[in-house]
Design an enzyme around this catalytic site. Structure first.
Site, PDB file in Angstrom:
ATOM      1  N   SER A 193     123.170   9.188 -17.898  1.00  0.00           N
ATOM      2  CA  SER A 193     123.616  10.519 -17.523  1.00  0.00           C
ATOM      3  C   SER A 193     122.448  11.323 -16.971  1.00  0.00           C
ATOM      4  CB  SER A 193     124.194  11.197 -18.766  1.00  0.00           C
ATOM      5  OG  SER A 193     124.533  12.520 -18.463  1.00  0.00           O
ATOM      6  N   GLY A 194     122.709  12.133 -15.952  1.00  0.00           N
ATOM      7  CA  GLY A 194     121.633  12.854 -15.273  1.00  0.00           C
ATOM      8  C   GLY A 194     120.976  13.959 -16.074  1.00  0.00           C
ATOM      9  N   THR A 222     135.382  11.841  -3.678  1.00  0.00           N
ATOM     10  CA  THR A 222     134.302  12.233  -2.777  1.00  0.00           C
ATOM     11  C   THR A 222     133.000  12.306  -3.558  1.00  0.00           C
ATOM     12  OG1 THR A 222     135.813  13.453  -1.388  1.00  0.00           O
ATOM     13  CG2 THR A 222     133.491  14.076  -1.256  1.00  0.00           C
ATOM     14  N   CYS A 230     129.791  20.507 -39.030  1.00  0.00           N
ATOM     15  CA  CYS A 230     130.291  21.835 -39.361  1.00  0.00           C
ATOM     16  C   CYS A 230     130.061  22.762 -38.167  1.00  0.00           C
ATOM     17  CB  CYS A 230     129.553  22.375 -40.573  1.00  0.00           C
ATOM     18  SG  CYS A 230     130.467  23.615 -41.479  1.00  0.00           S
TER      19      CYS A 230
END
Lengths: 145, 396
Positions: free
Chosen positions: B200-201, B238, B326
């Site tokens: 992930s970037g 896209t 929590c």
């Protein structure tokens, strides 16, 4: 997430501590759900709650509801204290997020547990007081299914 | 109040200036759709190609094995669900671990409802899976092993090369969720026999909403998002050109700076760990001592609850997180802390501190000094601590 009153009671909790030889001590909650409240009541011969202290393991709402609950019962008679409901605690705190409502139930239950202990120690019956559920989380869990 | 001290870099990181500069032209100037034929789009296409190359280089992959996705969760979903579908004829058994991110665990639960069987491997007290248990769990109908490279909460790095070797020997596909590891520790998809990898970037100073899936050439999984022919028919939609460009730049910078950055982070992290363990009683370091992410420290402070700690830190401008769910509204403590064998009341008192390369020793010293006061204050009002202190007094 929390109201200003909740934050105030979390940051400056009232009545934190213990009472030696308290008239009644109640502990409710469980570590599994992350909240444990203990309340100490000093009750005089007229049945007036002279002093209250609490200790709480739990989130911000748990600390704030315990603190507010002690404020609401201090100086009250046993019968008056019995009428301090979770709704009263919540209203006094200007509300709680929905996921934290159980904290106010726990605070109500802690009051009942301390009163129950007082009644047991003095061999008296407090009208309208049922044996408290020490483990409120389990009760809630059961209700979910 | 002091300036803010952000210590939640495992949750997300800011986009670095260099990354942002690289991205900006693709919003308003070079905005052409890379799939278009005209020359105006070719610059965007070239930028995407370059980013793909940058993303691949960080893990020793070929650029045609990199697919851009909407983030780590999408990549995890894709890897698991598409593999399950593609290889259903071979079998319906998947092996994973109990400490995976929910993007993997909840996808596994989804697959169980579709008739797949999932083995959730236990981990030891440091959070590592057992290679012997992994071997024993492999069956003729096992189609996928999915084990995270490094845990997001406790930072433990799993023995990925050994897992990859075992998977290869048994001809089972191996996916790893490398969201926390990508750009932070060295990865070689070939040396580690990784068939699929999610990243992930926004965990490496890139933008949010962009991720990759590495799919080794020859792995026959199909499209997960259906539509146009983008990403060689495997991921429709896209292309998020600014995001992709940002991802690529972030990957390139991460590769160039990794050695020096890790060295710095480890130095500060170890100082933090040493001070907390030395100066605060009844505390536990969660995760493996040495096989852990350079920027991760995770502790459990007994007798107190995490959310209270976070609120008090927040008021000082210190932003950290707690495994105690929590904070996210659930009442159960972290599944990771329970999996490493902690009882509920201890798991509730967890604190995760994740550094960046910019975190200084001075900041950490300030945090530890304040934390000591916070822990004492919360313990003073904890009935669990009262019981503990009383029991200790009784035994004296």
């Amino acid at each position: 997430m929390y109201s200003e009153k909740v934050m105030d009671h979390f940051n400056n909790p009232r009545n934190v501590g213990e009472i030696e030889n308290a008239s009644g001590v109640g502990t409710v909650g469980n570590a599994k759900c992350g909240d444990i409240m203990r309340m100490y009541f000093d009750i005089d011969e007229q049945g007036v709650i002279r002093d209250v202290k609490f200790k709480t393991f739990g989130c911000g709402a748990a600390v704030a509801t315990s603190s507010m609950a002690t404020e609401l019962v201090k100086g009250k008679t046993v019968q008056e204290a019995l009428k301090v409901t979770n709704k009263a605690v919540m209203e006094a705190l200007d509300g709680l997020p929905p996921v934290k409502v159980h904290c106010s139930l726990l605070a109500e239950e802690a009051i009942h547990a301390a009163l129950w202990d007082y009644a047991q120690k003095n061999n008296i019956v407090i009208e309208g007081l049922e044996k408290p559920v020490s483990d409120i989380a389990e009760k809630e869990e059961e209700e979910e299914y | 109040m002091n300036k803010m001290i952000y210590l939640d870099n495992a949750a997300t990181t800011p986009v670095s200036e260099a990354v942002l500069d690289e991205m900006l032209p693709f919003f308003r100037q070079t905005y052409g759709n890379p799939a278009a034929v005209y020359t105006f789009a070719s610059e965007a296409r070239k930028a995407v190609d370059r980013a793909r190359q940058q993303a691949a280089e960080l893990i020793g992959a070929n650029s045609e094995e990199i697919y851009f996705t909407g983030g780590g969760s999408e990549s995890d979903n894709w890897a698991l669900i598409a593999t399950a579908q593609a290889y259903a004829e071979k079998g319906k058994h998947i092996i994973t671990s109990k400490i995976e991110h929910h993007a993997v665990l909840h996808t596994c639960e989804f697959l169980e409802k579709q008739g797949y069987e999932v083995t959730y491997l236990d981990v030891d007290e440091d959070g590592k899976i057992s290679l012997e248990a992994l071997k024993a769990a492999i069956r003729p109908d096992t189609i996928l092993i999915s084990i995270m490279m490094a845990n997001n909460e406790i930072g433990t790095i799993e023995p990925i090369a050994e897992i990859g070797k075992i998977a290869r020997e048994h001809s089972v596909l191996f996916h790893t969720d490398a969201v926390q590891a990508y750009g932070h520790i060295p990865i070689s998809v070939d040396d580690m026999n990784i068939d699929m990898l999610s990243a992930s970037g926004h965990k490496l100073n890139g933008p949010k909403g962009i991720g990759i899936m590495y799919i080794r050439k020859g792995v026959k999984i199909r499209s997960f998002i259906h539509g146009g022919a983008q990403e060689r028919n495997r991921r429709a939609g896209t292309l998020n050109v600014p995001g992709i460009v940002g991802f690529g730049k972030a990957a390139e910078i991460a590769r160039e700076t990794m050695e020096e950055r890790s060295r710095r982070e480890i130095e500060v992290r170890d100082h933090l760990i040493a001070r907390i363990l030395d100066e605060i009683p009844h505390v536990r370091l969660n995760g493996h001592k040495t096989d852990r992410l350079p920027n991760n420290a995770n502790f459990c402070f007994r007798f107190i609850e995490g959310e209270s700690m976070l609120i008090l830190l927040d008021q000082l401008g210190i932003y950290a997180s707690s495994g105690s769910a929590c904070t996210s509204g659930a009442l159960n403590p972290s599944h990771v802390l329970l999996a490493i064998g902690l009882p509920h009341e201890i798991a509730h008192g967890s604190l995760r501190i994740t550094l960046s390369e910019e975190t200084t020793m001075e900041e950490i010293d300030f945090v530890v000094d304040e934390l000591k006061k916070i822990i004492k204050r919360l313990r003073d009002m904890s009935p669990l601590y009262e019981d503990f202190a009383r029991a200790q007094k009784d035994t004296e």
